[in-house]
Scaffold this active site. Structure first.
Site, PDB file in Angstrom:
ATOM      1  N   THR A   5      -1.403  -0.900  -4.370  1.00 44.73           N
ATOM      2  CA  THR A   5      -2.275   0.261  -4.578  1.00 44.73           C
ATOM      3  C   THR A   5      -1.636   1.488  -3.945  1.00 44.73           C
ATOM      4  O   THR A   5      -0.844   1.378  -3.003  1.00 44.73           O
ATOM      5  CB  THR A   5      -3.651   0.055  -3.909  1.00 44.73           C
ATOM      6  N   MET A  29       5.284   1.444  -3.645  1.00 46.34           N
ATOM      7  CA  MET A  29       6.459   2.038  -4.283  1.00 46.34           C
ATOM      8  C   MET A  29       7.689   1.166  -4.081  1.00 46.34           C
ATOM      9  O   MET A  29       8.513   1.009  -4.991  1.00 46.34           O
ATOM     10  CB  MET A  29       6.704   3.439  -3.727  1.00 46.34           C
ATOM     11  N   GLU A  70       0.845  -1.197   0.000  1.00 52.12           N
ATOM     12  CA  GLU A  70       0.000   0.000   0.000  1.00 52.12           C
ATOM     13  C   GLU A  70       0.877   1.242   0.000  1.00 52.12           C
ATOM     14  O   GLU A  70       1.768   1.383   0.855  1.00 52.12           O
ATOM     15  CB  GLU A  70      -0.895   0.037   1.242  1.00 52.12           C
ATOM     16  N   CYS A  71       0.637   2.146  -0.909  1.00 54.74           N
ATOM     17  CA  CYS A  71       1.298   3.444  -0.977  1.00 54.74           C
ATOM     18  C   CYS A  71       2.825   3.268  -0.905  1.00 54.74           C
ATOM     19  O   CYS A  71       3.446   2.829  -1.864  1.00 54.74           O
ATOM     20  CB  CYS A  71       0.770   4.366   0.105  1.00 54.74           C
ATOM     21  N   GLY A  72       3.464   3.577   0.214  1.00 54.57           N
ATOM     22  CA  GLY A  72       4.902   3.411   0.314  1.00 54.57           C
ATOM     23  C   GLY A  72       5.335   1.983   0.068  1.00 54.57           C
ATOM     24  O   GLY A  72       6.376   1.728  -0.556  1.00 54.57           O
TER      25      GLY A  72
END
Length: 441
Positions: free
Chosen positions: A432, A332, A327-329
């Site tokens: 995501t 990435m 998720e998010c970080g």
């Protein structure tokens, strides 16, 4: 039994809610009063500070993302406490334009649903009797929301306080406290907000000072007496489907943003959480049946993550046969490249082709609705999810198959679809940019 509660809110951000909330939690705790904290809205950081101040886990309550059963079940965590204090987000009535499951995300929704009177924090600088007009407007805005009283912040002098109290008396509004001007609680800022509670070395000192300040300037007895609530018994907690039975969960300064209600729900469902630290070059436990990389600050640790070769090879091996979700970080970090604010490109885990950059920041903020194109851990294809996105990354490339169709709170489609990739051994990587909050009812 569920104890009575109060919603700590304000007309806007930056008015002093956090100062009052943390001070109240610490001051009541010092008196031997057990307080159950909550946080209105999708905030990652405040609940950890609440927990440090109160000694009890704080949970998010979000009227846009959560249905009533979920909200009631979370409030059930207050059983055994003497008092509930919920800290609002932004201004009391601030939310999105299109309502969600139980409202538009405003703190006022939670106050109305739970019957918690509002303690309104007002910035009194630059005005006197006129401050009462603001309070009166908030008192009258929604008939289903009760104003318990106000706490005046940034009061210049005893004379200033007297003038404001005259206005409040005229308007029939109770003054529960008056905080003289002083430096706010010092917590260093970071590009996404405050540092995490675990990184605040002098947090006990800060909380001690806040407790003394609030106890000296707020009528704690009157404030506690104003608490109320309509929920008297605890319903069964809403079911949370864990992503697996044994969950390898990344947990360190780069990966720390997991909503407390999800962790509690996983544990309640019987799942075992197996923490590991990518920053310490640790690998996910091979006995786990899923790996979950939560959000956080990988961009601040990109060099260290790039050098963590054991972690990278370990998670690549894990993903060949088992699911990995970020998720998010975390998403990435699952990508191929992350460019830091100085323009340096760092190699990431390479489970997905995602390339992101913080060299030219782009602000992404808001609620998200997702309809899954394929399975992800804990949720089947075509499931509808609700979450929240908050980051400054620019997407340079997102070449893998889109994980979901994603819209904002106004049902306008957004470009950040998330990604999915399947491996020959049967494993799958999914990610995501939004943080999951709940399934859409």
């Amino acid at each position: 039994m569920i104890p009575p509660g109060l919603m700590i809110s304000a007309p806007s951000s930056g008015t002093g809610k956090t100062t009052l909330m943390l001070g109240l939690l610490a001051a009541f705790r010092a008196q031997g009063v057990t307080v159950q904290p909550f946080k209105g809205g999708p905030d990652y950081i405040d609940p950890a500070f609440h927990t440090a101040a109160s000694g009890r886990a704080s949970f998010n309550l979000d009227s846009w993302s959560m249905d009533r059963a979920c909200l009631d079940g979370l409030v059930g965590n207050a059983i055994g406490a003497d008092l509930i204090l919920a800290e609002g987000s932004m201004g009391l009535f601030d939310g999105v334009a299109v309502p969600g499951q139980c409202g538009n995300g405003a703190s006022a929704d939670i106050a109305a649903l739970m019957g918690w009177p509002v303690v309104l924090v007002l910035d009194a600088s630059g005005a006197a009797q006129s401050v009462a007009a603001t309070a009166l407007g908030f008192k009258m805005m929604r008939p289903d929301v009760t104003l318990a009283g106000v706490v005046l912040n940034r009061v210049a002098s005893p004379r200033h306080e007297t003038l404001i109290r005259v206005g409040m008396d005229t308007a029939g509004i109770t003054v529960l406290g008056a905080l003289p001007r002083r430096k706010e609680i010092e917590m260093p800022e970071r590009h996404l907000g405050l540092v995490q509670a675990g990184e605040q070395e002098n947090l006990p000192q800060i909380l001690g000072e806040a407790a003394g300040f609030i106890a000296e300037n707020v009528d704690l007895a009157a404030l506690r007496s104003a608490a109320a609530g309509t929920l008297k018994t605890a319903p069964a907690p809403a079911a949370v489907i864990p992503p697996g039975n044994r969950i390898a969960l990344a947990r360190d300064d780069a990966f720390a943003f997991v909503y407390p209600h999800l962790l509690a729900g996983w544990h309640a469902a019987g799942a075992e959480v197996l923490p590991f630290s990518p920053l310490a070059d640790q690998v996910p436990d091979p006995s786990a049946d899923v790996c979950w990389l939560p959000g956080g600050y990988p961009e601040l640790h990109a060099g260290k993550l790039a050098a963590a070769e054991k972690f990278r090879s370990g998670i690549q091996s894990f993903a060949q046969t088992k699911p990995v979700h970020g998720e998010c970080g975390g998403y990435m970090a699952m990508g191929s490249v992350l460019v830091d604010k100085d323009g340096t490109a760092h190699q990431m885990a390479g489970l997905l082709g995602l390339e992101t950059s913080f060299e030219k920041r782009k602000f992404h903020l808001g609620y998200r609705k997702a309809t899954l194109n394929t399975d992800m851990p804990g949720h089947a294809s075509n499931s509808r999810l609700r979450g929240h996105e908050f980051h400054y990354a620019t997407i340079l490339s997102e070449p893998d198959a889109p994980l979901a169709r994603i819209t904002d709170s106004n049902d306008i489609e957004v470009a950040e679809t998330g990604s999915t990739r399947t491996f020959e051994g049967g494993g799958r990587a999914t990610g995501t940019f939004f943080h999951l909050i709940a399934e859409d009812a």
